[in-house]
Motif scaffolding. Structure first.
Motif, PDB file in Angstrom:
ATOM      1  N   PRO A   6      15.067  98.110  86.815  1.00  0.00           N
ATOM      2  CA  PRO A   6      13.796  97.635  86.258  1.00  0.00           C
ATOM      3  C   PRO A   6      13.458  98.284  84.917  1.00  0.00           C
ATOM      4  N   GLU A   7      13.774  99.564  84.785  1.00  0.00           N
ATOM      5  CA  GLU A   7      13.491 100.253  83.528  1.00  0.00           C
ATOM      6  C   GLU A   7      14.337  99.699  82.387  1.00  0.00           C
ATOM      7  N   ASP A  16       6.072  95.877  80.569  1.00  0.00           N
ATOM      8  CA  ASP A  16       5.794  96.993  81.464  1.00  0.00           C
ATOM      9  C   ASP A  16       6.745  96.924  82.646  1.00  0.00           C
ATOM     10  N   VAL A  17       7.253  98.060  83.065  1.00  0.00           N
ATOM     11  CA  VAL A  17       8.197  98.099  84.186  1.00  0.00           C
ATOM     12  C   VAL A  17       7.592  97.487  85.447  1.00  0.00           C
ATOM     13  N   ALA A  18       6.290  97.551  85.603  1.00  0.00           N
ATOM     14  CA  ALA A  18       5.624  96.954  86.769  1.00  0.00           C
ATOM     15  C   ALA A  18       5.754  95.430  86.774  1.00  0.00           C
ATOM     16  N   ASP A  19       5.991  94.845  85.606  1.00  0.00           N
ATOM     17  CA  ASP A  19       6.164  93.391  85.516  1.00  0.00           C
ATOM     18  C   ASP A  19       7.544  92.938  85.986  1.00  0.00           C
ATOM     19  N   GLN A  21       9.346  92.561  88.608  1.00  0.00           N
ATOM     20  CA  GLN A  21       9.354  92.428  90.057  1.00  0.00           C
ATOM     21  C   GLN A  21      10.665  91.786  90.496  1.00  0.00           C
TER      22      GLN A  21
END
Length: 95
Positions: A6-7, A16-19, A21
């Motif tokens: 993800p990073e 953003d890494v949170a995006d 998924q």
């Protein structure tokens, strides 16, 4: 997913890494284009020391698909390395 995948994807796509998924569509949700797809593939190949086959590129539409592909390539590379080491230790048989 792979621990750093993800990073890596977030860095290349500048999101953003949170995006990133597992089932987010890289094109529709994260706005990846063909150039960024190549950049992601290159970054993953360098990071994980694998070679993503060109015929797999169209199938890599989500972070989960990327992770599955990379994990498979790592497992294959590990198996090849293990088999190579076994062959190196096995004496040659006379013909």
């Amino acid at each position: 997913m792979g621990i750093d995948l993800p990073e890596v994807v977030a860095e290349v796509l500048e999101v953003d890494v949170a995006d990133v998924q597992p089932d987010a569509n890289l094109v529709k949700d994260l706005h990846m284009d063909s150039v960024l797809a190549i950049d992601i593939t290159t970054a993953l190949e360098k990071h994980y020391k694998v070679q993503v086959p060109d015929d797999q590129m169209d199938k890599l539409t989500s972070a989960r698909a990327l992770a599955t592909c990379v994990e498979g390539l790592i497992a294959k590379a590990s198996l090849h390395a293990h088999l190579g080491a076994l062959r190196a230790r096995t004496p040659a048989r006379p013909h």
